[in-house]
Design an enzyme around this catalytic site. Structure first.
Site, PDB file in Angstrom:
ATOM      1  N   LYS A  60       0.826  -1.207   0.000  1.00  0.00           N
ATOM      2  CA  LYS A  60       0.000   0.000   0.000  1.00  0.00           C
ATOM      3  C   LYS A  60       0.860   1.256   0.000  1.00  0.00           C
ATOM      4  O   LYS A  60       0.540   2.243  -0.675  1.00  0.00           O
ATOM      5  CB  LYS A  60      -0.955  -0.020   1.199  1.00  0.00           C
ATOM      6  CG  LYS A  60      -2.111  -1.000   0.977  1.00  0.00           C
ATOM      7  CD  LYS A  60      -2.806  -1.448   2.260  1.00  0.00           C
ATOM      8  CE  LYS A  60      -3.759  -2.602   1.937  1.00  0.00           C
ATOM      9  NZ  LYS A  60      -4.368  -3.212   3.118  1.00  0.00           N
ATOM     10  N   ASP A  76     -11.060   2.433   3.969  1.00  0.00           N
ATOM     11  CA  ASP A  76     -11.522   1.067   3.681  1.00  0.00           C
ATOM     12  C   ASP A  76     -13.032   0.984   3.467  1.00  0.00           C
ATOM     13  O   ASP A  76     -13.543  -0.018   2.980  1.00  0.00           O
ATOM     14  CB  ASP A  76     -11.206   0.148   4.871  1.00  0.00           C
ATOM     15  CG  ASP A  76      -9.903  -0.612   4.697  1.00  0.00           C
ATOM     16  OD1 ASP A  76      -9.509  -0.857   3.548  1.00  0.00           O
ATOM     17  OD2 ASP A  76      -9.308  -0.968   5.730  1.00  0.00           O
ATOM     18  N   GLN A 113      -5.230  -2.179   9.572  1.00  0.00           N
ATOM     19  CA  GLN A 113      -5.077  -3.486   8.927  1.00  0.00           C
ATOM     20  C   GLN A 113      -5.753  -4.584   9.766  1.00  0.00           C
ATOM     21  O   GLN A 113      -5.528  -4.686  10.964  1.00  0.00           O
ATOM     22  CB  GLN A 113      -3.581  -3.789   8.744  1.00  0.00           C
ATOM     23  CG  GLN A 113      -3.261  -5.103   8.046  1.00  0.00           C
ATOM     24  CD  GLN A 113      -3.573  -5.084   6.544  1.00  0.00           C
ATOM     25  OE1 GLN A 113      -3.734  -4.034   5.944  1.00  0.00           O
ATOM     26  NE2 GLN A 113      -3.664  -6.251   5.951  1.00  0.00           N
TER      27      GLN A 113
HETATM   28  N1  LIG Z   1      -8.266  -3.066   6.835  1.00  0.00           N
HETATM   29  C1  LIG Z   1      -7.924  -3.921   5.865  1.00  0.00           C
HETATM   30  N2  LIG Z   1      -8.118  -3.571   4.585  1.00  0.00           N
HETATM   31  C2  LIG Z   1      -7.770  -4.432   3.586  1.00  0.00           C
HETATM   32  O1  LIG Z   1      -7.950  -4.117   2.388  1.00  0.00           O
HETATM   33  C3  LIG Z   1      -7.193  -5.698   3.926  1.00  0.00           C
HETATM   34  C4  LIG Z   1      -7.007  -5.993   5.283  1.00  0.00           C
HETATM   35  N3  LIG Z   1      -7.399  -5.095   6.224  1.00  0.00           N
HETATM   36  N4  LIG Z   1      -6.463  -7.168   5.660  1.00  0.00           N
HETATM   37  C5  LIG Z   1      -6.009  -8.136   4.695  1.00  0.00           C
HETATM   38  C6  LIG Z   1      -6.732  -8.050   3.382  1.00  0.00           C
HETATM   39  C7  LIG Z   1      -5.979  -8.668   2.226  1.00  0.00           C
HETATM   40  N5  LIG Z   1      -5.728  -7.595   1.287  1.00  0.00           N
HETATM   41  C8  LIG Z   1      -4.982  -7.686   0.114  1.00  0.00           C
HETATM   42  C9  LIG Z   1      -4.649  -6.591  -0.631  1.00  0.00           C
HETATM   43  C10 LIG Z   1      -3.855  -6.697  -1.764  1.00  0.00           C
HETATM   44  C11 LIG Z   1      -3.368  -7.904  -2.177  1.00  0.00           C
HETATM   45  C12 LIG Z   1      -2.493  -7.978  -3.370  1.00  0.00           C
HETATM   46  O2  LIG Z   1      -2.295  -6.992  -4.051  1.00  0.00           O
HETATM   47  N6  LIG Z   1      -1.938  -9.136  -3.702  1.00  0.00           N
HETATM   48  C13 LIG Z   1      -1.058  -9.294  -4.846  1.00  0.00           C
HETATM   49  C14 LIG Z   1       0.027 -10.271  -4.522  1.00  0.00           C
HETATM   50  C15 LIG Z   1       0.897  -9.870  -3.348  1.00  0.00           C
HETATM   51  C16 LIG Z   1       1.620 -11.058  -2.752  1.00  0.00           C
HETATM   52  O3  LIG Z   1       2.471 -11.647  -3.465  1.00  0.00           O
HETATM   53  O4  LIG Z   1       1.342 -11.407  -1.606  1.00  0.00           O
HETATM   54  C17 LIG Z   1      -1.854  -9.800  -6.042  1.00  0.00           C
HETATM   55  O5  LIG Z   1      -2.949 -10.329  -5.847  1.00  0.00           O
HETATM   56  O6  LIG Z   1      -1.357  -9.683  -7.162  1.00  0.00           O
HETATM   57  C18 LIG Z   1      -3.711  -9.020  -1.458  1.00  0.00           C
HETATM   58  C19 LIG Z   1      -4.511  -8.915  -0.331  1.00  0.00           C
HETATM   59  C20 LIG Z   1      -6.238  -6.434   1.797  1.00  0.00           C
HETATM   60  N7  LIG Z   1      -6.813  -6.639   2.982  1.00  0.00           N
END
Ligand SMILES: Nc1nc(=O)c2c([nH]1)NC[C@@H]1CN(c3ccc(C(=O)N[C@@H](CCC(=O)O)C(=O)O)cc3)C=[N+]21
Length: 283
Positions: free
Chosen positions: A53, A120, A97
Site C-alpha cells: 500500500k 476502507d 489493517q
Molecule cells: N483493513 C484492511 N483492509 C484491507 O484491504 C485488507 C485488510 N485489512 N487485511 C487483509 C486483506 C488482504 N488484502 C490484500 C490486498 C492486496 C493484495 C495484493 O495486491 N496481492 C497481490 C500479490 C501480493 C503477494 O504476493 O502477496 C496480487 O494479488 O497480485 C492481497 C490482499 C487487503 N486486505
C-alpha cells in the site's frame, strides 16, 4: 476452451494513472493526500500488504504515514494511534489493517475512526450509508470487483451472482453493492451454512469466491462461460492459494489470475478512496 483473463494488474494500472492526474490537480490547490496505515503485530501476510500500500501511494504521489505497533499493543495504544490519525491534517485517509490480534476489540476501534477518513469503507457509519445507498467510501475489494467486471464488459444487470463468503470486507458488502439499482444483479450469498454450495454455484453467471478456503471452487461446479473471481489469499508453503482450483480456467468464460487479479484492484480502490476523501474536503 480457456477463460479470458480478468487482468486486475492492468486495470489497476489504468485506475492509478487517472489517480495520479487527480493527485497532481489536488497539489495545485495546496492539498497533498496522505494515507495512514495502522498495523498491529507481525503477521507476514499483513506486512506484505501494508508495504504494498505504501509503494502504491508513492507511485501516484500520495504521502503515507505508517504506524506499526507490536503484537502486545493494548486497546489504549491502538486508540491513541487512531486518535492521532483522526487529528493529523496530513492524514486524509487511513486504514487499520485487519485482522487485529484477538485481545483487541476490533469493532470499538473501527467505531473510533473518523468516518470521513475511513479509506476502507468499513466504519459502521459508512457501511450504514452503503445499506442506505447514499454517498459513502466503498469497501475496496467489492468496488474493485465491480469495476473489473465492467472493464471486461461482463453484464451485471439481471445476472445471477453467487458470492461465496459472508465476511464484512468482501462478501457481505459485495452483496449490497451488486444489488444497487445501478448494478441490478441478483445475488445469492453462500456461506458455511449453505446446504448445497455446488448447486448454487452451478447456476451462477458470475461467481465470487471469498471464503478463504483453498481450491473450494472446482471446475465441475462452474457453469461453462461463467465469470469467476478469486478473492482467496490463503498461504500454503508461503505461496498464495486462492479459493478457485486451477482447472476452472477450462470451463470459465472469464477468470481472475491470483495473484494479479482482485488484489491489485483492492489496492487501487484504496488509493481512490484516499483521493476522493481529499477532493471531498475541498468542496
Ligand atoms: N483493513 C484492511 N483492509 C484491507 O484491504 C485488507 C485488510 N485489512 N487485511 C487483509 C486483506 C488482504 N488484502 C490484500 C490486498 C492486496 C493484495 C495484493 O495486491 N496481492 C497481490 C500479490 C501480493 C503477494 O504476493 O502477496 C496480487 O494479488 O497480485 C492481497 C490482499 C487487503 N486486505
Amino acid at each position: 476452451m480457456s477463460a479470458v483473463k480478468l487482468d486486475g494488474k492492468a486495470t489497476a494500472a489504468k485506475i492509478k494513472a487517472d489517480l495520479t492526474a487527480r493527485v497532481t490537480a489536488l497539489k495545485e490547490r495546496g492539498v497533498v493526500p496522505g494515507l495512514g496505515t495502522v498495523l498491529v503485530g507481525d503477521d507476514p501476510g499483513s506486512q506484505i500488504y501494508v508495504a504494498g500500500k505504501h509503494r502504491d501511494c508513492a507511485e501516484v504521489g500520495i504521502a503515507s504515514i505508517r504506524v506499526d505497533l507490536p503484537e502486545t499493543a493494548t486497546q489504549a495504544d491502538v486508540e491513541a494511534a487512531i486518535d492521532e490519525l483522526n487529528a493529523s491534517p496530513s492524514c486524509t485517509g487511513y486504514i487499520v489493517q485487519l485482522p487485529l490480534p484477538k485481545h483487541l476489540d476490533t469493532m470499538a476501534l473501527l467505531e473510533r475512526m473518523d468516518p470521513a477518513k475511513d479509506a476502507d469503507g468499513l466504519h459502521p457509519v459508512n457501511l450504514g450509508r452503503l445499506v442506505h445507498m447514499v454517498d459513502a467510501p466503498l469497501p475496496c475489494t467489492p468496488h474493485g470487483i465491480v469495476l473489473l467486471l465492467q472493464e471486461y464488459g461482463v453484464p451485471l444487470k439481471g445476472a445471477d451472482v453467487v458470492v461465496v463468503g459472508r465476511g464484512i470486507t468482501v462478501g457481505r458488502s459485495l452483496g449490497l453493492l451488486l444489488t444497487r439499482r445501478t448494478e441490478n444483479a441478483t445475488v445469492t450469498l453462500c456461506h458455511t451454512g449453505t446446504a448445497d454450495l455446488a448447486a448454487h454455484v452451478r447456476r451462477a453467471d458470475i461467481v465470487v469466491a471469498a471464503a478463504g478456503v483453498p481450491g473450494l471452487i472446482t471446475a465441475d461446479m462452474v457453469k461453462p462461460g461463467a465469470a469467476v473471481l478469486d478473492v482467496g489469499v490463503s498461504r500454503v508453503d508461503g505461496k498464495i492459494a486462492g479459493d478457485v482450483a486451477a482447472d476452472v480456467a477450462e470451463v470459465a468464460g472469464f477468470l481472475t489470475p491470483n495473484p494479479g487479479g482482485v488484489g491489485p484492484m483492492t489496492r487501487a480502490l484504496l488509493l481512490s478512496n484516499v483521493v476522493e476523501a481529499a477532493e471531498h474536503a475541498l468542496r
